[in-house]
Design an enzyme around this catalytic site. Structure first.
Site, PDB file in Angstrom:
ATOM      1  N   CYS A 100       0.875  -1.173   0.000  1.00 16.63           N
ATOM      2  CA  CYS A 100       0.000   0.000   0.000  1.00 16.63           C
ATOM      3  C   CYS A 100       0.909   1.218   0.000  1.00 16.63           C
ATOM      4  CB  CYS A 100      -0.902   0.007   1.232  1.00 16.63           C
ATOM      5  SG  CYS A 100      -1.983   1.460   1.313  1.00 16.63           S
ATOM      6  N   GLU A 126      -3.469   1.229  -6.517  1.00 12.52           N
ATOM      7  CA  GLU A 126      -2.489   0.202  -6.834  1.00 12.52           C
ATOM      8  C   GLU A 126      -2.212   0.267  -8.338  1.00 12.52           C
ATOM      9  OE1 GLU A 126       0.286  -1.408  -6.292  1.00 12.52           O
ATOM     10  OE2 GLU A 126      -0.669  -2.052  -4.421  1.00 12.52           O
TER      11      GLU A 126
END
Length: 222
Positions: A2, A105
């Site tokens: 992340c 992402e």
């Protein structure tokens, strides 16, 4: 992993969603593009009640000689955090909720990497499982955090092989309860977490630059 996320909810929504008793959150602000090294909204339990405030993203352990280590510790692998010296004590006593409403992402393709914004289908506001620590040196004091990650679930596997741990609503309070001080127990707790349904859409590579922080970061590609 992340490495970027968003927090667009207003202050009142955060206070209500996480059942916080405080009237306000000092220095509260929204962001379309939260990046490592920035201050991020987190919730801890001080032994009496939950408290929301800001921690710097990128863990600087209390024993570290140099605060620059934080840029290498924005994430921690949940599979080994209960064993690693950097995280074991934090798994026991310094767990936090890191508040978000989506994360980014980058999916590899034939043209490079396509950024995607990923959200929960049924909740607009959620919390990553996190760890925090206090670092002091030469009169300087830092409060920092890291996001715990896990192997990607079937939805995320097509985008990236790892993902942040998003806590179910009914598990948030349990994660930060100070009464549990066994790292192995908290490892087992995370191992049994099931992620709520996610959805994703493509966004512009504009989000790749951390200084870009406006609606264009989350606008769907046509």
């Amino acid at each position: 992993m992340c490495g970027r996320y968003t927090m667009l909810a207003d202050e009142l929504e955060v206070l209500r969603t996480f059942d916080l008793e405080q009237d306000r959150i000092d220095n509260y602000g929204q962001s379309f593009n939260i990046a490592p090294g920035q201050n991020v909204l987190a919730i801890i339990h001080d032994g009496k009640k939950k408290r929301a405030g800001y921690l710097r993203w990128g863990l600087v352990p209390s024993w570290a000689e140099d605060e620059k280590i934080g840029y290498k510790m924005i994430n921690a692998r949940s599979e080994t955090a209960h064993e690693k010296p950097s995280f074991k004590k934090l798994m026991a006593k310094k767990r936090c909720l890191i508040v978000a409403d989506s994360f980014f992402e980058w999916q590899k393709n034939e043209h490079g990497k396509q950024p995607k914004r990923i959200r929960l289908k049924d909740r607009s506001l959620f919390a990553f499982a996190g760890l925090w620590d206090k670092w002091e040196q030469g009169g300087k004091e830092l409060f920092t955090c890291t996001v715990l990650t896990k192997e990607a679930n079937p939805f995320m596997q097509e985008i990236h092989h790892r993902m942040p741990i998003i806590l179910p609503k009914d598990k948030e309070a349990e994660w930060i309860l100070p009464q549990t001080e066994n790292p192995a127990s908290m490892h087992a707790f995370l191992k049994n977490i099931e992620v709520d349904d996610l959805d994703a859409y493509n966004v512009s590579t504009y989000v790749n630059t951390a200084k870009n922080n406006d609606e264009a970061c989350v606008a769907p590609l046509a």
